[in-house]
Design a protein around this motif. Structure first.
Motif, PDB file in Angstrom:
ATOM      1  N   SER A 109     -14.445  81.603  97.210  1.00  5.35           N
ATOM      2  CA  SER A 109     -13.829  80.333  97.578  1.00  5.35           C
ATOM      3  C   SER A 109     -13.425  79.577  96.327  1.00  5.35           C
ATOM      4  CB  SER A 109     -14.783  79.495  98.433  1.00  5.35           C
ATOM      5  OG  SER A 109     -15.903  79.162  97.670  1.00  5.35           O
ATOM      6  N   PHE A 110     -12.543  78.651  96.500  1.00  4.35           N
ATOM      7  CA  PHE A 110     -12.010  77.899  95.367  1.00  4.35           C
ATOM      8  C   PHE A 110     -11.413  76.600  95.887  1.00  4.35           C
ATOM      9  CE2 PHE A 110      -8.785  80.646  97.009  1.00  4.35           C
ATOM     10  CZ  PHE A 110      -7.642  79.872  97.050  1.00  4.35           C
ATOM     11  N   THR A 111     -11.109  75.739  94.956  1.00  6.78           N
ATOM     12  CA  THR A 111     -10.542  74.434  95.303  1.00  6.78           C
ATOM     13  C   THR A 111      -9.059  74.414  94.992  1.00  6.78           C
ATOM     14  OG1 THR A 111     -12.625  73.409  94.730  1.00  6.78           O
ATOM     15  CG2 THR A 111     -10.708  71.946  94.861  1.00  6.78           C
ATOM     16  N   CYS A 112      -8.273  73.880  95.895  1.00  4.83           N
ATOM     17  CA  CYS A 112      -6.854  73.631  95.603  1.00  4.83           C
ATOM     18  C   CYS A 112      -6.685  72.148  95.351  1.00  4.83           C
ATOM     19  CB  CYS A 112      -5.973  74.094  96.754  1.00  4.83           C
ATOM     20  SG  CYS A 112      -4.241  73.691  96.477  1.00  4.83           S
ATOM     21  N   ARG A 113      -6.283  71.826  94.141  1.00  3.27           N
ATOM     22  CA  ARG A 113      -6.141  70.437  93.721  1.00  3.27           C
ATOM     23  C   ARG A 113      -4.733  69.920  93.979  1.00  3.27           C
ATOM     24  NH1 ARG A 113      -8.643  71.564  87.933  1.00  3.27           N
ATOM     25  NH2 ARG A 113      -6.442  72.040  87.577  1.00  3.27           N
TER      26      ARG A 113
END
Lengths: 537, 537
Positions: A109-113
């Motif tokens: 998982s990761f963050t989309c800024r």
């Protein structure tokens, strides 16, 4: 699972202006990507057999109720990659699928800024006939052409980028495969396929034998680098998937449908996550004699179905137009110089297709003996004005054959022409309008366009009237009493001169509305003049 | 079985010239019909209930391995009919089917004879962009417009036919339903539906209530008579199935989809056997606000599927074009005057649609205040030349408002204009060519068209050069040494003046080929000149 995957993130960090845009690889711990950036997953997998044909790899990315399925690809040396362009900010996670254990069920998982200030996202269609970035900013295509620039020696490619950085173009037409044609015959350093062998032809040229089931990842990595270089300059890569300029030299125009489709799948898997990619199915599709007309439906469908982001997609013609109304095509990419040579023409195809029209080949500014390569700079500039006032768009190309220098249209290099500066001037004018322009009265007045009832441009072309009587089509004009200021625009000398008078609309009669005192503007008896009107509120 | 059926045969007997064409009913004993004539079967059946909705009747016609299925219709008073247009000579037989005993299993046979000399059959598409009769004779549409002529008083209808007989038009645009609009407000004598009742509106006009499930056969018999009258003059009836000029007066533009489809079925069953019928789905489809855009697919499909002969079919626009590439449409029927107002425009839509294009509404010669109705005769004539040289076709209309007289465009009557004679002159010129003309070099030379390498027309429009240097596009020209004679054509004064010089092609250079001595033709410094070149072999 995420720890098992070697994750590399690419994203575009935009600081201040496009010229300061920096592409940067981040370590996995900073597990984040900008909206419309490229999130890349790298996995290790088998090298045995033919990984290109024997291994499949996909991933599903999810965030809330959003689900995006993407296809991975083999990048050589046991490395497998999946690229993803998130179109929404927030937390994303993914899970891979594959026919191979080592690649299956990987999660992370990761963050989309939020995107940075100069990252506007991919370009899409706006209001039937126009374009905009995903963030809503209008995009007006002002493209140029350098079909084979990525196949030239590296210093020349760098020079091309420098030229583009200093010019005003925001789109470039370029081929995936190398080109062999008059004025462009260099052998490229990299090819898209693994070489099986080579022989010499009687004329001394090299005849290659390719393995069309094994791609050359280095070729594609190079192409991706150039697409990223263009993104840093805010230039859209209008990427030509097939073209006819091969003629048996390398054989990339005649690989057969099975190999063509295999190539499409690999290309789209690698490139669709790049926000500035546009798909151009072909250059001069009808000149590619190895592919029947029906094949283009199959190829176009293959591209569109493989691309989860629905990048802009078109097909470019030689002398016969393709069926541009088909649903694969987001816009129309026309070759036909006559459409933007005089008033009243450009608008016609737009209304027939009910899509944005880019006159992507209208002859080129240059000095070639061929008539498609010998427009004067005035003529090249005129094509842009003719297209723009009709609510369509035009693409530049330059074909000056200069001793000791390259020819930009095919190889890139430097501009020698005088139209790029004028085209940039027009682009600025258009971007100063509150929105796209349309002919105010398209069946009767082919000179007057407006972006709204307060903003008009009137283009006079080669005509040299000594005066212009202030008058507007009644339709779309503001009410009686509205006051306009006027500026005289010399489209060739790139000057904007305010007119001292203001103009006040009288009562509309018949189909036109005039200044209440029938005031007029004195003109300098030179060609290529235009008038900008802005309502004073 | 055949004896039980009361058989009446209609066929067109063509003697000598179109003006002597005679339609004649033959007794059953002379059981024969011309190829492309109308063979009609009349049967007696039930009158109870609603025969329009409750009875269905079809027939299969066969000859050798040919099979044609047709649909019959109720003609009132217990009379049922089936019409058939045989497209092959020889012996034909038929058998009926129905849900009613009295109409079921009727059989019979008849002979289809060779067509007479002036019966060329229905018009179809030829070579992508042009038309021809079924017998192979080229057909060049030179149409006019009289939307509501069949809804006018009988003497006026007869006058219209006399006018058409003495003019050169071979197609007419006309509506099935009556029209209410500026300059045409008469109440017709016949309506397509049975009246259920009527009331007076506050303004004194009649408000009808129709039974949309019961047609008025007399209305359709009248329409058929007029279509047959046109056939006698060799004029194609470009029949407009729906139009917007009703606005609640009669309600024929807002019957709802079910009734619309019921009407289409009845209309096509009655009319498809008439060789000179063309289907025009609508006039200004986009102005019919009661029918959404999607409905036109349904309606067009219904017409085409019901018509066993595949008559020409198009849909005409107001300001927005329909999707003319759809397979229902054999050709493109465009409203847009600007397309034929100047050089280089008409050809553009043709190449986009890859079908024949008829610019069916390009404004009208007349004196109305509306700009669509005030072309000068010169302008109207010019539109035809602009269309024809580009390999497209144009339709005439006349809107002179003359005290005490009718306005031809809507009501028919007499022509007052000066363009019809000039249009006839052009039609003659075109019919003297060996085949349809095309621009010889469509992207660069919008004045020079050719039907083959030996036959050229060059149109100069409003330009008034004092000379024309003999020169042709290299592409499509005959070899060096070919000799041409030339004629100067005054398209307005309708004169053809031979040029005394002949011209001999020199060597082709660049994109043009000149007379070897660069000879030229002196021109009379008048507008609307043309040059006809014919190779001397």
């Amino acid at each position: 699972m995420a720890r098992q995957a070697q994750i590399r993130l690419l994203f575009f960090l935009f600081i201040g202006s496009p010229l300061h845009l920096i592409a940067q690889g981040l370590v996995a711990s900073e597990n984040a990507v900008e909206k419309w950036g490229v999130y890349e997953i790298t996995l290790s997998g088998p090298t045995a057999g033919n990984p290109f044909t024997e291994v499949w790899l996909t991933a599903e990315f999810s965030s809330g109720d959003k689900r995006v399925k993407t296809t991975g690809f083999y990048d050589g040396d046991g490395v497998y990659k999946i690229r993803f362009m998130p179109e929404a900010t927030g937390q994303w996670s993914y899970r891979t699928s594959s026919n191979v254990n080592a690649l299956r069920g990987k999660t992370g998982s990761f963050t989309c800024r939020a995107p940075s200030a100069t990252n506007h996202g991919p370009v899409g269609v706006r209001n039937t006939y126009h374009f905009q970035y995903a963030n809503g900013k209008p995009y007006y295509p002002f493209g140029t052409t350098a079909y084979a620039w990525t196949h030239q020696p590296e210093p020349l490619q760098e020079q091309t980028l420098t030229t583009l950085k200093n010019a005003s173009f925001n789109k470039i037409r370029m081929c995936v495969f190398p080109k062999t044609y008059s004025y462009v015959e260099e052998e490229p350093a990299l090819f898209a396929y693994e070489e099986k062998g080579r022989t010499k032809r009687p004329n001394g040229s090299t005849k290659y034998e390719w393995d069309f089931t094994r791609f050359n990842p280095a070729f594609f990595r190079h192409l991706e680098k150039r697409i990223t270089d263009l993104a840093k300059l805010n230039i859209e890569a209008d990427l030509i998937i097939f073209h006819p300029y091969d003629k048996g030299r390398w054989g990339f125009d005649s690989m057969g449908m099975k190999n063509d489709l295999f190539y499409i799948k690999y290309l789209v898997a690698r490139l669709s996550a790049y926000q500035n990619v546009w798909w151009s199915m072909a250059n001069e599709f009808d000149f590619i004699k190895t592919k029947p007309r029906e094949a283009w439906d199959v190829y176009s469908k293959a591209v569109v179905e493989a691309d989860p982001y629905h990048h802009l997609c078109s097909i470019h013609n030689g002398t016969e137009y393709y069926d541009n109304w088909k649903p694969y095509f987001t816009h129309v990419s026309i070759q036909n110089g006559s459409t933007v040579e005089d008033f009243g023409r450009a608008v016609l195809l737009r209304d027939a297709y009910r899509k944005p029209v880019i006159y992507d080949e209208v002859c080129y500014e240059g000095n070639l003996p061929q008539r498609w390569g010998r427009l004067s700079p005035e003529e090249m500039t005129e094509t842009f004005w003719q297209g723009v006032i009709a609510g369509t768009y035009v693409t530049h190309g330059e074909t000056y054959r200069t001793p000791g220098d390259t020819i930009f249209w095919a190889e890139g290099g430097r501009f020698h022409g005088q139209s790029p500066a004028r085209i940039g001037f027009l682009r600025n004018l258009l971007e100063q309008q509150p929105g796209p322009v349309e002919l105010a009265d398209p069946w009767k007045d082919h000179q007057t366009c407006q972006s709204d009832s307060a903003h008009y441009l009137i283009y006079l072309g080669k005509q040299m009237p000594s005066e212009w009587v202030f008058s507007l089509p009644k339709k779309g004009a503001p009410p009686t009493g509205a006051v306009f200021k006027a500026e005289l625009i010399d489209t060739w000398n790139m000057t904007i001169t305010p007119v001292s008078d203001t103009f006040r609309l009288g009562e509309a009669k018949d189909y036109r509305v005039y200044d209440e005192g029938f005031r007029k503007i004195r003109l300098p008896a030179k060609p290529y003049q235009a008038i900008r009107l802005t309502q004073i509120k």
